[in-house]
Design an enzyme around this catalytic site. Structure first.
Site, PDB file in Angstrom:
ATOM      1  CE1 TYR A 126      59.702  34.048 -18.310  1.00  0.00           C
ATOM      2  CE2 TYR A 126      59.460  32.704 -20.286  1.00  0.00           C
ATOM      3  CZ  TYR A 126      59.693  33.926 -19.683  1.00  0.00           C
ATOM      4  OH  TYR A 126      59.907  35.038 -20.461  1.00  0.00           O
ATOM      5  CG  ASN A 181      55.556  41.128 -21.505  1.00  0.00           C
ATOM      6  OD1 ASN A 181      56.117  40.185 -22.050  1.00  0.00           O
ATOM      7  ND2 ASN A 181      55.669  41.371 -20.222  1.00  0.00           N
ATOM      8  CG  HIS A 237      63.180  37.961 -20.123  1.00  0.00           C
ATOM      9  ND1 HIS A 237      62.430  37.533 -19.049  1.00  0.00           N
ATOM     10  CD2 HIS A 237      64.482  37.847 -19.746  1.00  0.00           C
ATOM     11  CE1 HIS A 237      63.258  37.177 -18.070  1.00  0.00           C
ATOM     12  NE2 HIS A 237      64.505  37.353 -18.472  1.00  0.00           N
TER      13      HIS A 237
HETATM   14  P1  ADP Z   1      58.699  40.743 -16.041  1.00  0.00           P
HETATM   15  O1  ADP Z   1      58.844  40.054 -17.381  1.00  0.00           O
HETATM   16  O2  ADP Z   1      58.326  42.188 -16.205  1.00  0.00           O
HETATM   17  O3  ADP Z   1      59.910  40.556 -15.149  1.00  0.00           O
HETATM   18  P2  ADP Z   1      57.346  38.756 -14.402  1.00  0.00           P
HETATM   19  O4  ADP Z   1      58.713  38.216 -14.120  1.00  0.00           O
HETATM   20  O5  ADP Z   1      56.468  39.082 -13.249  1.00  0.00           O
HETATM   21  O6  ADP Z   1      57.444  40.078 -15.319  1.00  0.00           O
HETATM   22  O7  ADP Z   1      56.548  37.737 -15.323  1.00  0.00           O
HETATM   23  C1  ADP Z   1      57.200  37.020 -16.350  1.00  0.00           C
HETATM   24  C2  ADP Z   1      56.350  37.081 -17.599  1.00  0.00           C
HETATM   25  O8  ADP Z   1      55.099  36.411 -17.342  1.00  0.00           O
HETATM   26  C3  ADP Z   1      55.922  38.489 -18.051  1.00  0.00           C
HETATM   27  O9  ADP Z   1      56.905  39.152 -18.819  1.00  0.00           O
HETATM   28  C4  ADP Z   1      54.670  38.180 -18.858  1.00  0.00           C
HETATM   29  O10 ADP Z   1      55.003  37.691 -20.152  1.00  0.00           O
HETATM   30  C5  ADP Z   1      54.042  37.046 -18.057  1.00  0.00           C
HETATM   31  N1  ADP Z   1      53.055  37.564 -17.091  1.00  0.00           N
HETATM   32  C6  ADP Z   1      53.322  38.230 -15.925  1.00  0.00           C
HETATM   33  N2  ADP Z   1      52.171  38.571 -15.299  1.00  0.00           N
HETATM   34  C7  ADP Z   1      51.161  38.121 -16.079  1.00  0.00           C
HETATM   35  C8  ADP Z   1      49.737  38.149 -15.980  1.00  0.00           C
HETATM   36  N3  ADP Z   1      49.124  38.722 -14.946  1.00  0.00           N
HETATM   37  N4  ADP Z   1      49.011  37.573 -16.976  1.00  0.00           N
HETATM   38  C9  ADP Z   1      49.620  36.979 -18.033  1.00  0.00           C
HETATM   39  N5  ADP Z   1      50.962  36.906 -18.196  1.00  0.00           N
HETATM   40  C10 ADP Z   1      51.734  37.472 -17.238  1.00  0.00           C
HETATM   41 MG    MG Z   2      60.700  38.797 -14.375  1.00  0.00          MG
END
Ligand code: ADP
Ligand code: MG
Length: 139
Positions: free
Chosen positions: A51, A114, A117
């Site tokens: 990440y 959530n 991924h």
């Molecule tokens: P996605 O997984 O939908 O592509 P992002 O790439 O923006 O979302 O973020 C990576 C991961 O970081 C998310 O899946 C989630 O687990 C975590 N994350 C994103 N935004 C938040 C937030 N506001 N607070 C806590 N964790 C977050």
């Molecule tokens: Mg993402």
């Protein structure tokens, strides 16, 4: 990696909550073929490396802690228009905002935990898949 592929991980929260089976079932029912799959427990350092692009975001520490708290199941999936189709299948990052029937709506605990991924581009799918699998495993 061809453009009909995406990369996913079932996250620790969903595995701990016992949703591995239902999630894989929905992925296959949506027409994705599982090219490669395994179960791995990332260290904090490995989660941090995966990440890296988010290292300036306020949730980076929390994200890496969650992703290294318990095993994950990384997978490479294949389907026509895989990136976009899979993002639709998993739903919005925040399960409270995810559409009915999406994987995150059904199985996620919170925006941070959530459930799953999904890669956001062909380029990132290739990088992320190569993080976990050898070229031979992706043939
Ligand atoms: P996605 O997984 O939908 O592509 P992002 O790439 O923006 O979302 O973020 C990576 C991961 O970081 C998310 O899946 C989630 O687990 C975590 N994350 C994103 N935004 C938040 C937030 N506001 N607070 C806590 N964790 C977050
Ligand atoms: Mg993402």
């Amino acid at each position: 990696m061809p453009t009909n592929r995406t990369f996913t991980m079932i996250k620790p929260d969903a595995i701990v909550d016992g949703f591995t089976g239902p999630i894989i079932e929905q992925i296959e029912a949506a027409g994705f073929r599982i090219v490669a799959m395994k179960k791995v427990h990332l260290s904090m350092e490995e989660a941090g490396k995966f990440y890296e692009v988010h290292q300036e975001r306020p949730f980076y520490g929390e994200l890496c802690e969650h992703m290294s708290s318990n095993p994950i199941i990384p997978m490479v999936l294949e389907k026509e228009n895989a990136i976009e189709e899979f993002r639709i299948l998993i739903g919005a990052t925040d399960p409270a905002k995810a559409a009915e029937g999406t994987i995150r709506k059904q199985f996620a605990r919170s925006i941070g935990s959530n459930a799953i991924h999904g890669s956001d581009s062909d380029a990132n799918a290739a990088i992320e898949g190569a993080f976990f699998f050898t070229p031979t495993e992706l043939k």
